[in-house]
Design a protein around this motif. Structure first.
Motif, PDB file in Angstrom:
ATOM      1  N   ASN A 166     -24.838 -10.955   5.073  1.00 50.19           N
ATOM      2  CA  ASN A 166     -24.494 -11.777   6.229  1.00 50.19           C
ATOM      3  C   ASN A 166     -23.554 -12.916   5.836  1.00 50.19           C
ATOM      4  N   ALA A 167     -23.807 -13.490   4.643  1.00 50.24           N
ATOM      5  CA  ALA A 167     -22.925 -14.547   4.150  1.00 50.24           C
ATOM      6  C   ALA A 167     -21.519 -14.008   3.941  1.00 50.24           C
ATOM      7  N   ALA A 168     -21.418 -12.818   3.367  1.00 49.30           N
ATOM      8  CA  ALA A 168     -20.106 -12.218   3.118  1.00 49.30           C
ATOM      9  C   ALA A 168     -19.383 -11.915   4.426  1.00 49.30           C
ATOM     10  N   MET A 169     -20.116 -11.390   5.421  1.00 50.71           N
ATOM     11  CA  MET A 169     -19.511 -11.113   6.725  1.00 50.71           C
ATOM     12  C   MET A 169     -18.996 -12.390   7.364  1.00 50.71           C
ATOM     13  N   THR A 170     -19.781 -13.454   7.252  1.00 48.66           N
ATOM     14  CA  THR A 170     -19.393 -14.727   7.873  1.00 48.66           C
ATOM     15  C   THR A 170     -18.185 -15.329   7.169  1.00 48.66           C
ATOM     16  N   ARG A 171     -18.175 -15.265   5.833  1.00 44.96           N
ATOM     17  CA  ARG A 171     -17.031 -15.810   5.084  1.00 44.96           C
ATOM     18  C   ARG A 171     -15.755 -15.012   5.331  1.00 44.96           C
ATOM     19  N   ALA A 172     -15.904 -13.746   5.696  1.00 49.93           N
ATOM     20  CA  ALA A 172     -14.730 -12.889   5.909  1.00 49.93           C
ATOM     21  C   ALA A 172     -14.087 -13.090   7.272  1.00 49.93           C
ATOM     22  N   LEU A 173     -14.666 -13.891   8.119  1.00 50.28           N
ATOM     23  CA  LEU A 173     -14.106 -14.100   9.454  1.00 50.28           C
ATOM     24  C   LEU A 173     -12.687 -14.670   9.369  1.00 50.28           C
ATOM     25  N   ASN A 174     -11.824 -14.139  10.205  1.00 56.12           N
ATOM     26  CA  ASN A 174     -10.442 -14.605  10.266  1.00 56.12           C
ATOM     27  C   ASN A 174     -10.002 -14.652  11.722  1.00 56.12           C
ATOM     28  N   PRO A 175      -9.862 -15.851  12.285  1.00 50.87           N
ATOM     29  CA  PRO A 175      -9.966 -17.154  11.622  1.00 50.87           C
ATOM     30  C   PRO A 175     -11.402 -17.483  11.210  1.00 50.87           C
ATOM     31  N   ALA A 176     -11.520 -18.385  10.229  1.00 48.80           N
ATOM     32  CA  ALA A 176     -12.837 -18.812   9.769  1.00 48.80           C
ATOM     33  C   ALA A 176     -13.573 -19.528  10.904  1.00 48.80           C
ATOM     34  N   HIS A 177     -14.884 -19.328  10.972  1.00 48.81           N
ATOM     35  CA  HIS A 177     -15.664 -19.974  12.029  1.00 48.81           C
ATOM     36  C   HIS A 177     -15.747 -21.478  11.768  1.00 48.81           C
ATOM     37  N   THR A 178     -15.757 -22.238  12.842  1.00 53.56           N
ATOM     38  CA  THR A 178     -15.855 -23.701  12.748  1.00 53.56           C
ATOM     39  C   THR A 178     -17.137 -24.223  13.389  1.00 53.56           C
ATOM     40  N   HIS A 179     -17.886 -23.336  14.023  1.00 52.02           N
ATOM     41  CA  HIS A 179     -19.122 -23.720  14.701  1.00 52.02           C
ATOM     42  C   HIS A 179     -19.890 -22.446  15.030  1.00 52.02           C
ATOM     43  N   VAL A 180     -21.082 -22.616  15.498  1.00 53.68           N
ATOM     44  CA  VAL A 180     -21.870 -21.497  16.031  1.00 53.68           C
ATOM     45  C   VAL A 180     -22.486 -21.939  17.356  1.00 53.68           C
ATOM     46  N   PRO A 181     -22.696 -21.007  18.288  1.00 51.58           N
ATOM     47  CA  PRO A 181     -22.435 -19.576  18.176  1.00 51.58           C
ATOM     48  C   PRO A 181     -20.943 -19.256  18.083  1.00 51.58           C
ATOM     49  N   TRP A 182     -20.633 -18.252  17.267  1.00 51.33           N
ATOM     50  CA  TRP A 182     -19.266 -17.752  17.098  1.00 51.33           C
ATOM     51  C   TRP A 182     -19.290 -16.281  17.482  1.00 51.33           C
ATOM     52  N   VAL A 183     -18.506 -15.912  18.478  1.00 52.19           N
ATOM     53  CA  VAL A 183     -18.581 -14.565  19.029  1.00 52.19           C
ATOM     54  C   VAL A 183     -17.239 -13.860  18.876  1.00 52.19           C
ATOM     55  N   THR A 184     -17.285 -12.627  18.372  1.00 49.87           N
ATOM     56  CA  THR A 184     -16.079 -11.802  18.320  1.00 49.87           C
ATOM     57  C   THR A 184     -16.243 -10.606  19.256  1.00 49.87           C
ATOM     58  N   PHE A 185     -15.131 -10.158  19.783  1.00 52.91           N
ATOM     59  CA  PHE A 185     -15.111  -9.002  20.679  1.00 52.91           C
ATOM     60  C   PHE A 185     -14.205  -7.943  20.070  1.00 52.91           C
ATOM     61  N   ASN A 186     -14.792  -6.775  19.826  1.00 50.21           N
ATOM     62  CA  ASN A 186     -14.066  -5.697  19.148  1.00 50.21           C
ATOM     63  C   ASN A 186     -13.457  -6.186  17.837  1.00 50.21           C
ATOM     64  N   GLY A 187     -14.211  -7.037  17.139  1.00 50.71           N
ATOM     65  CA  GLY A 187     -13.824  -7.522  15.824  1.00 50.71           C
ATOM     66  C   GLY A 187     -12.850  -8.674  15.816  1.00 50.71           C
ATOM     67  N   GLU A 188     -12.472  -9.202  16.974  1.00 45.27           N
ATOM     68  CA  GLU A 188     -11.480 -10.261  17.034  1.00 45.27           C
ATOM     69  C   GLU A 188     -12.027 -11.499  17.744  1.00 45.27           C
ATOM     70  N   TYR A 189     -11.557 -12.664  17.295  1.00 49.98           N
ATOM     71  CA  TYR A 189     -11.917 -13.932  17.928  1.00 49.98           C
ATOM     72  C   TYR A 189     -10.674 -14.562  18.532  1.00 49.98           C
ATOM     73  N   THR A 190     -10.814 -15.065  19.757  1.00 49.17           N
ATOM     74  CA  THR A 190      -9.771 -15.876  20.373  1.00 49.17           C
ATOM     75  C   THR A 190     -10.422 -17.026  21.106  1.00 49.17           C
ATOM     76  N   ASP A 191      -9.694 -18.149  21.191  1.00 47.31           N
ATOM     77  CA  ASP A 191     -10.213 -19.296  21.935  1.00 47.31           C
ATOM     78  C   ASP A 191     -10.448 -18.936  23.403  1.00 47.31           C
ATOM     79  N   GLU A 192      -9.560 -18.122  23.943  1.00 50.50           N
ATOM     80  CA  GLU A 192      -9.675 -17.740  25.357  1.00 50.50           C
ATOM     81  C   GLU A 192     -10.961 -16.965  25.610  1.00 50.50           C
ATOM     82  N   ASN A 193     -11.241 -15.984  24.743  1.00 51.26           N
ATOM     83  CA  ASN A 193     -12.461 -15.202  24.926  1.00 51.26           C
ATOM     84  C   ASN A 193     -13.705 -16.054  24.703  1.00 51.26           C
ATOM     85  N   GLU A 194     -13.626 -16.995  23.773  1.00 52.40           N
ATOM     86  CA  GLU A 194     -14.776 -17.874  23.568  1.00 52.40           C
ATOM     87  C   GLU A 194     -15.067 -18.697  24.814  1.00 52.40           C
ATOM     88  N   ASP A 195     -14.023 -19.263  25.407  1.00 58.20           N
ATOM     89  CA  ASP A 195     -14.207 -20.049  26.628  1.00 58.20           C
ATOM     90  C   ASP A 195     -14.859 -19.201  27.720  1.00 58.20           C
TER      91      ASP A 195
END
Length: 256
Positions: free
Chosen positions: A193-222
């Protein structure tokens, strides 16, 4: 049982009653929950037309589901609220078009050595909570999300672990979970789990941190923090299930 299965059974029973009068006689040897399992059963039970109509409104299995991955901490108040108020209710209604992966680690740190190889934002209890949930996710399979939601919805997450496990599965004992927590398996799961979290790109800055289909965007987070249900419906590329026609309900957001 999934909501879609309950809907199938309910609709077929209604159709069967309308076609057979107020006191229908069984037309086949299969229970209603199995009437649409195969063409042969549907023909024998005289519901072929109804099963074809139901299959037409089901999620298209050739279209991949929306993959939702949550990086979180077991004692983070914002994570707990997101799981119980957004993620679990959305999955309950839309599990035919979405998958959920839970990664309990969040803002923890992995230490190079020592008796306590991890430190956590909310202290040692959270490290134990992360470890328990990682073991439960690994050991219980399809029941894991229900157990995790039960824990995160409770007043005391750690004390709820054993009764929540016993409530949703009988195939895994609490002693098995404890063996995982105290043994090498638990450490290996947390390291992964630590390795998965460290591999995030972009790196997470807070939690909860949610990705959709393996990708993170500010728009989807909002969108996810205000109405995850609406976002999953929007992201699904197939024919929208009937549940997606409802109006979106916006919720307040929070982070740790």
């Amino acid at each position: 049982m999934k909501l879609s299965v309950l809907f199938v059974v309910f609709l077929l029973l209604c159709v069967h009653r309308r076609s057979s009068g107020s006191h229908p006689k069984p037309s086949c040897r299969y229970p209603p929950s199995q009437w649409c399992r195969s063409l042969e059963i549907a023909i024998e039970c005289r519901v072929q037309k109804q099963c074809m109509e139901l299959n037409a409104i089901r999620a298209n299995q050739s279209v991949p589901p929306v993959s939702v991955t949550l990086y979180y901490e077991s004692l983070c108040p914002a994570c707990r609220a997101f799981i119980s108020q957004q993620l679990f209710p959305t999955w309950t209604m839309l599990q035919d078009i979405m998958t959920v992966t839970l990664v309990p680690y969040g803002n923890a740190k992995e230490l190079p050595s020592g008796n306590s190889p991890f430190t956590c934002q909310h202290g040692e209890p959270e490290c134990r909570g992360n470890l328990i949930e990682a073991c439960i996710i690994h050991l219980t399979g399809h029941s894991a999300f229900q157990i995790i939601n039960c824990m995160e919805s409770a007043v005391d997450v750690l004390n709820a672990a054993q009764p929540c496990l016993q409530l949703y599965t009988r195939s895994v004992s609490w002693s098995t979970v404890e063996s995982c927590v105290k043994g090498d398996l638990g450490y290996q799961l947390m390291h992964a789990n630590a390795a998965m979290t460290r591999a995030l790109n972009p790196a997470h800055t807070h939690v909860p941190w949610v990705t959709f289909n393996g990708e993170y965007t500010d728009e989807n987070e909002d969108k996810a923090m205000s109405s995850l249900f609406h976002l999953v419906c929007q992201l699904y590329k197939g024919v929208k299930p009937p549940a997606c026609t409802g109006a979106a309900v916006r919720l307040n957001r929070g982070f740790c």
